[in-house]
Structure formats: C-alpha cells, structure tokens
Design a protein around this motif. Structure first.
Motif, PDB file in Angstrom:
ATOM      1  N   ARG A  37      92.684  45.462  76.103  1.00 16.62           N
ATOM      2  CA  ARG A  37      91.770  45.391  74.968  1.00 16.62           C
ATOM      3  C   ARG A  37      90.973  44.092  75.029  1.00 16.62           C
ATOM      4  O   ARG A  37      91.342  43.148  75.719  1.00 16.62           O
ATOM      5  CB  ARG A  37      92.531  45.491  73.643  1.00 16.62           C
ATOM      6  CG  ARG A  37      93.535  44.392  73.376  1.00 16.62           C
ATOM      7  CD  ARG A  37      94.309  44.771  72.118  1.00 16.62           C
ATOM      8  NE  ARG A  37      95.247  43.756  71.713  1.00 16.62           N
ATOM      9  CZ  ARG A  37      96.459  43.631  72.203  1.00 16.62           C
ATOM     10  NH1 ARG A  37      96.868  44.463  73.140  1.00 16.62           N
ATOM     11  NH2 ARG A  37      97.274  42.677  71.752  1.00 16.62           N
ATOM     12  N   THR A  38      89.891  44.002  74.287  1.00 13.73           N
ATOM     13  CA  THR A  38      88.949  42.896  74.397  1.00 13.73           C
ATOM     14  C   THR A  38      89.600  41.579  74.060  1.00 13.73           C
ATOM     15  O   THR A  38      89.456  40.584  74.781  1.00 13.73           O
ATOM     16  CB  THR A  38      87.754  43.137  73.464  1.00 13.73           C
ATOM     17  OG1 THR A  38      87.143  44.371  73.831  1.00 13.73           O
ATOM     18  CG2 THR A  38      86.738  42.015  73.584  1.00 13.73           C
ATOM     19  N   ARG A  39      90.349  41.494  72.965  1.00 12.35           N
ATOM     20  CA  ARG A  39      90.942  40.237  72.554  1.00 12.35           C
ATOM     21  C   ARG A  39      92.301  40.098  73.200  1.00 12.35           C
ATOM     22  O   ARG A  39      93.241  40.776  72.863  1.00 12.35           O
ATOM     23  CB  ARG A  39      91.101  40.190  71.027  1.00 12.35           C
ATOM     24  CG  ARG A  39      91.599  38.838  70.528  1.00 12.35           C
ATOM     25  CD  ARG A  39      91.865  38.886  69.044  1.00 12.35           C
ATOM     26  NE  ARG A  39      92.874  39.890  68.727  1.00 12.35           N
ATOM     27  CZ  ARG A  39      94.180  39.690  68.909  1.00 12.35           C
ATOM     28  NH1 ARG A  39      94.619  38.570  69.389  1.00 12.35           N
ATOM     29  NH2 ARG A  39      95.033  40.649  68.600  1.00 12.35           N
ATOM     30  N   ARG A  40      92.440  39.226  74.143  1.00 15.13           N
ATOM     31  CA  ARG A  40      93.710  39.024  74.819  1.00 15.13           C
ATOM     32  C   ARG A  40      93.742  37.634  75.453  1.00 15.13           C
ATOM     33  O   ARG A  40      92.734  36.975  75.598  1.00 15.13           O
ATOM     34  CB  ARG A  40      93.939  40.077  75.907  1.00 15.13           C
ATOM     35  CG  ARG A  40      92.990  39.934  77.102  1.00 15.13           C
ATOM     36  CD  ARG A  40      93.350  40.937  78.184  1.00 15.13           C
ATOM     37  NE  ARG A  40      92.549  40.711  79.367  1.00 15.13           N
ATOM     38  CZ  ARG A  40      92.722  41.329  80.516  1.00 15.13           C
ATOM     39  NH1 ARG A  40      93.689  42.209  80.639  1.00 15.13           N
ATOM     40  NH2 ARG A  40      91.959  41.075  81.542  1.00 15.13           N
ATOM     41  N   PHE A  41      94.922  37.198  75.821  1.00 17.87           N
ATOM     42  CA  PHE A  41      95.048  36.027  76.675  1.00 17.87           C
ATOM     43  C   PHE A  41      96.234  36.238  77.587  1.00 17.87           C
ATOM     44  O   PHE A  41      97.115  37.033  77.317  1.00 17.87           O
ATOM     45  CB  PHE A  41      95.205  34.729  75.857  1.00 17.87           C
ATOM     46  CG  PHE A  41      96.432  34.685  75.009  1.00 17.87           C
ATOM     47  CD1 PHE A  41      97.648  34.274  75.532  1.00 17.87           C
ATOM     48  CD2 PHE A  41      96.372  35.076  73.677  1.00 17.87           C
ATOM     49  CE1 PHE A  41      98.777  34.226  74.746  1.00 17.87           C
ATOM     50  CE2 PHE A  41      97.514  35.040  72.888  1.00 17.87           C
ATOM     51  CZ  PHE A  41      98.712  34.613  73.418  1.00 17.87           C
ATOM     52  N   ALA A  42      96.255  35.563  78.674  1.00 15.47           N
ATOM     53  CA  ALA A  42      97.280  35.777  79.697  1.00 15.47           C
ATOM     54  C   ALA A  42      98.547  35.040  79.338  1.00 15.47           C
ATOM     55  O   ALA A  42      98.516  33.902  78.911  1.00 15.47           O
ATOM     56  CB  ALA A  42      96.771  35.296  81.056  1.00 15.47           C
ATOM     57  N   VAL A  43      99.668  35.715  79.521  1.00 15.64           N
ATOM     58  CA  VAL A  43     100.959  35.044  79.467  1.00 15.64           C
ATOM     59  C   VAL A  43     101.154  34.348  80.804  1.00 15.64           C
ATOM     60  O   VAL A  43     100.989  34.948  81.862  1.00 15.64           O
ATOM     61  CB  VAL A  43     102.086  36.061  79.246  1.00 15.64           C
ATOM     62  CG1 VAL A  43     103.430  35.359  79.259  1.00 15.64           C
ATOM     63  CG2 VAL A  43     101.895  36.770  77.909  1.00 15.64           C
ATOM     64  N   GLY A 243      99.767  38.220  65.984  1.00 14.40           N
ATOM     65  CA  GLY A 243     100.506  37.777  64.815  1.00 14.40           C
ATOM     66  C   GLY A 243     100.585  38.865  63.755  1.00 14.40           C
ATOM     67  O   GLY A 243      99.576  39.479  63.417  1.00 14.40           O
ATOM     68  N   VAL A 244     101.784  39.118  63.284  1.00 16.75           N
ATOM     69  CA  VAL A 244     102.007  40.072  62.187  1.00 16.75           C
ATOM     70  C   VAL A 244     102.961  39.405  61.214  1.00 16.75           C
ATOM     71  O   VAL A 244     104.160  39.278  61.484  1.00 16.75           O
ATOM     72  CB  VAL A 244     102.604  41.409  62.677  1.00 16.75           C
ATOM     73  CG1 VAL A 244     102.819  42.351  61.495  1.00 16.75           C
ATOM     74  CG2 VAL A 244     101.695  42.064  63.704  1.00 16.75           C
ATOM     75  N   GLY A 245     102.454  38.949  60.103  1.00 17.41           N
ATOM     76  CA  GLY A 245     103.286  38.255  59.128  1.00 17.41           C
ATOM     77  C   GLY A 245     104.284  39.182  58.456  1.00 17.41           C
ATOM     78  O   GLY A 245     104.037  40.372  58.270  1.00 17.41           O
ATOM     79  N   SER A 246     105.423  38.643  58.076  1.00 17.77           N
ATOM     80  CA  SER A 246     106.453  39.413  57.378  1.00 17.77           C
ATOM     81  C   SER A 246     106.056  39.614  55.919  1.00 17.77           C
ATOM     82  O   SER A 246     105.345  38.799  55.333  1.00 17.77           O
ATOM     83  CB  SER A 246     107.796  38.690  57.454  1.00 17.77           C
ATOM     84  OG  SER A 246     108.193  38.523  58.788  1.00 17.77           O
ATOM     85  N   LEU A 282      97.412  47.628  68.009  1.00 18.46           N
ATOM     86  CA  LEU A 282      97.768  46.530  68.906  1.00 18.46           C
ATOM     87  C   LEU A 282      97.088  45.218  68.547  1.00 18.46           C
ATOM     88  O   LEU A 282      97.359  44.182  69.159  1.00 18.46           O
ATOM     89  CB  LEU A 282      97.460  46.913  70.353  1.00 18.46           C
ATOM     90  CG  LEU A 282      98.280  48.090  70.904  1.00 18.46           C
ATOM     91  CD1 LEU A 282      97.905  48.379  72.349  1.00 18.46           C
ATOM     92  CD2 LEU A 282      99.776  47.833  70.771  1.00 18.46           C
ATOM     93  N   ASP A 283      96.211  45.254  67.543  1.00 20.15           N
ATOM     94  CA  ASP A 283      95.615  44.030  67.011  1.00 20.15           C
ATOM     95  C   ASP A 283      96.317  43.566  65.740  1.00 20.15           C
ATOM     96  O   ASP A 283      95.875  42.609  65.095  1.00 20.15           O
ATOM     97  CB  ASP A 283      94.128  44.239  66.733  1.00 20.15           C
ATOM     98  CG  ASP A 283      93.328  44.420  68.007  1.00 20.15           C
ATOM     99  OD1 ASP A 283      93.605  43.682  68.969  1.00 20.15           O
ATOM    100  OD2 ASP A 283      92.438  45.291  68.043  1.00 20.15           O
ATOM    101  N   GLY A 284      97.410  44.255  65.344  1.00 26.19           N
ATOM    102  CA  GLY A 284      98.209  43.826  64.207  1.00 26.19           C
ATOM    103  C   GLY A 284      97.827  44.420  62.874  1.00 26.19           C
ATOM    104  O   GLY A 284      98.428  44.079  61.846  1.00 26.19           O
ATOM    105  N   GLY A 285      96.858  45.312  62.842  1.00 28.00           N
ATOM    106  CA  GLY A 285      96.465  45.930  61.579  1.00 28.00           C
ATOM    107  C   GLY A 285      97.349  47.117  61.231  1.00 28.00           C
ATOM    108  O   GLY A 285      97.701  47.916  62.101  1.00 28.00           O
ATOM    109  N   LYS A 286      97.708  47.230  59.946  1.00 28.97           N
ATOM    110  CA  LYS A 286      98.504  48.381  59.517  1.00 28.97           C
ATOM    111  C   LYS A 286      97.684  49.657  59.694  1.00 28.97           C
ATOM    112  O   LYS A 286      96.479  49.682  59.433  1.00 28.97           O
ATOM    113  CB  LYS A 286      98.926  48.226  58.058  1.00 28.97           C
ATOM    114  CG  LYS A 286      99.973  47.142  57.836  1.00 28.97           C
ATOM    115  CD  LYS A 286     100.440  47.111  56.388  1.00 28.97           C
ATOM    116  CE  LYS A 286     101.525  46.057  56.196  1.00 28.97           C
ATOM    117  NZ  LYS A 286     102.024  46.008  54.791  1.00 28.97           N
TER     118      LYS A 286
END
Length: 405
Positions: A37-43, A243-246, A282-286
């Motif tokens: 996907r467009t927004r990513r960074f390498a581990v 990031g997915v906040g609790s 995969l971008d963290g949105g419900k």
C-alpha cells in the motif's frame, strides 16, 4: 443447503481427483512480493540475511475415512491420534491440520500482588514427529507447512521477531522492529506475519478475588496497552506499522489476526457480547467485517472452513459427558445449517471435519476434555488425545496451537 445436501456435495468434491502441487510451489509463492500500500516504511532487516522459505501446504481433501494411524506413521492427510497421551508426546494430526505446538502456563509472582504469565512451549519436531520442550520463547506462531515458526523472546514486549527452523531449532533470521511486540499471527497462506504491538507486557497478572472468596491470578487491565500492529512480508522482512489505539473495552492482551483474505485485521472486543469482533483496514481504520466473516466469533478458533462456505460457531448444548454439540452456519447469513459434535471447535481438518475439545466429565464436575475429530452429518467421534484433567489449572493445563500442514 441442509446437512444431507452438504455431505453429498462434499463427498462429490472429494471424489474428484486433485493433483499434488508441483515441486517448488512454496518457494515460488514466497518469491512474489505482494503489492504494498502507498503509506509504508521498511522494517530494518539484516542485509546479509538469507530468505527463509515458509512452506505453504496445498490442502487436498482426505477420503474421509477415520483411520487412526499407528505412532510413527504420518500421512499427509490421514489421522494420527494418541488417545493415551495428555499432554501429547507424539504427533496429533487430522486431514490438513496438525497440532504444531502446545504450551503450558504459569504465573511468576513479581511485587505488590502482580505477576507475569509465562508460557512454556513444546514444538513439533518434524523429523521425529514428537513434541520437544523449548523454553526460550514467550510467544510462538507456526506457519502453514510446519517448517517455520515466528517467535518472540522472553520479557515482552520485544523489538525483534525470530524466524525459527523447526527442524534444526535454529533462528534463520531476525527481523528488528521499532515498536515492542507482544503477539504474532500468520496469514492464511503463510506469506505474511501480523505482529501486535504493546507498550507493556500483555501477560501481566494481578491478584483478584475468586468466586469462593479466595484469590486467583487475573489479567491486569491497568498495565499494558495495545498500540497497533506490523504487517510484514515474510520473504523480504519488510512491512509497515499501523497505530491503533485501545478503547475502554480492550483487555491487556488482545492480539490482532488477519481476515481470511488478509485484506483486513480483527481483534476481540471485551465488555460487550462474548466473542464480539472489530475489523480494521490495513491503515488502522475501523471497518465492517468481510461478508463471509460477519457472523464469526473470536472465541471460536476454527472460524471458516477451508473452502469458505461454512462457519464454525459456539457450543449450543451439552447432552451428557462426552456428548456436546456446536453450531455450523452459513457464514454470509448466519443461518444454522446443522449441529456437530464437540464443545469447542478448534480447527478444520477439511471441509467437513473439525478438531474439537469434547467434555469428558459430568456436568457437575470440574471441566475435563480431550481432543477429538468430529464430522458433519455424523455422531461419531475419533479421540485424538487423552483427557486433560485440569483444564483450568494453570500449572497442569496445556493449550493447543494448530497449523495447516
């Protein structure tokens, strides 16, 4: 589709000859990187590390015969049971699923009424078809194919993931990460790894009053917060953190898992109806659940059948010791198709058989159970393990980890 039609359809499908996968299939699967996907960074990964091939088993349906194989004889799609062993020492498998590992659990006291839950794993040795103790790991997820496991070291959360060769018991590669990891899960095809991140140990325990007026160890809700997840390509070691906040319903440990297709992830919501699940993109949105996973529950491990046409749901009734029933439903409508033996459905062996816990104690006694193989349209069970006599005793109970073979 009723139960009789379902069985007939399944038998017709099983009668069709299915050729085996060609040599090198798993390697070719892992060689193809999925579109990022467009927004990513390498581990960050070690530049000289070799790619670890995760074998992906191509499921072929068994003939359906309930033949328990003698110890030491392992067929790719047969049944290997050891009804005299609890915990098991030798391979337990049925159809396309196998007991890849199991763990015992104990709480190690710390201070001020707090403790840490610690798992001790026994991992399947592919060469000997036995389970071998390996106390190095705080968390283990086994990839389809039973050759590779993703592991986390003790003292969660940790900042690297190990890819363990189950045959040699050696780490083939480490994947460093920036956020602390506490849980792992492979995608259905084994090519991706989902790592749940936390800002504290998700297995922290606290003393709490039990129903008898004494005390017991319980999850400590005020010590760990889930922060998000990594979606990692196993072959390359690259991935992205989201990031997915609790929220207020999230327990200390609430790991993410992939949807069947891997396009979404889900986790359990505690505090609402048991088994409630929340899906995320995969971008963290419900997001809404996929159409064929809408009626599934997080507290029923088996979930979708291999062909995706059936959903395993929870216990519906207990008739007597060793005779309980669970629901099989249409995954898109939630309508019940039939009931099947078994009190807790753990894993699909093929499109009509499942591995389940089956109660072995009276309804007035503490819960004891054994692993069994159950079949849609049949009241017969095939015992796979001995009876686990202390299901809720953390010092004596063992918890199964299944993977497709």
């Amino acid at each position: 589709m009723n139960a009789e039609e379902l069985v007939r359809a399944t038998l017709r499908e099983q009668a069709a000859e299915q050729p085996p996968a060609s040599p090198g299939f798993a390697d070719r699967v892992l060689a193809v990187r999925r579109r990022r996907r467009t927004r990513r960074f390498a581990v960050v990964a070690a530049a000289t590390a070799a790619v670890v091939a995760v074998a992906v088993a191509v499921p072929l349906l068994d003939s359906g015969k309930s033949d328990v194989r003698p110890s030491g004889i392992v067929r790719q799609h047969g049944i290997t049971g050891h009804p005299d062993q609890s915990p098991p020492r030798d391979l337990i498998a049925a159809g396309q699923t196998a007991l890849a590992a199991y763990y015992t659990w104990r709480t190690v006291p710390q201070t001020d009424g707090r403790g840490i839950g610690v798992r001790t794993y026994r991992l399947l040795d592919p060469a000997t078809a036995t389970y071998v103790k390996d106390s190095r790991w705080a968390f283990v997820a086994v990839a389809p194919g039973l050759r590779t496991a993703a592991v986390l070291e003790q003292n969660l959360p940790v900042r690297r993931i190990g890819l363990l060769d189950l045959a040699t018991r050696k780490i083939e590669r480490w994947i460093p990460v920036e956020h602390g990891i506490g849980g792992l899960a492979f995608s259905y095809d084994g090519t991706r790894l989902l790592a749940t991140t936390y800002d504290g140990n998700p297995d922290t325990r606290a003393k709490a009053q039990d129903i008898k007026g004494g005390w017991e160890w319980a999850p400590a809700f005020d010590t760990s917060t889930r922060t998000g997840f990594y979606d990692i390509d196993v072959a390359s070691g690259q991935g992205a953190w989201t990031g997915v906040g609790s929220d207020r319903y999230t327990p200390p440990r609430d790991d993410f898992s992939y949807s069947r297709t891997g396009d979404q992830v889900y986790a359990q919501i505690i505090g609402r109806r048991d088994g409630t699940q929340q899906f995320y993109d995969l971008d963290g949105g419900k997001t809404a659940a996929p159409a064929n996973e809408r009626y599934l529950r997080t507290d029923v491990d088996a979930r979708l059948s291999p062909d995706g046409r059936l959903a395993a749901l929870g216990l519906t009734k207990e008739v007597a010791p060793g005779k309980s029933y669970s629901s099989i439903r249409d995954p898109r409508t939630g309508k019940e198709i039939t009931k099947i033996r078994g009190g807790h459905l753990l894993a699909w062996a093929d499109d009509r058989r499942l591995v389940a816990w089956e109660r072995a104690s009276s309804l007035d006694e503490p819960y004891r159970a054994r692993l069994v193989l159950v079949t849609i349209g049949s009241d017969r069970i095939v015992p796979l393990s001995g009876v686990q006599k202390e299901m809720f005793d953390e010092l004596k109970a063992w918890q199964p980890v299944f993977a497709r073979r």
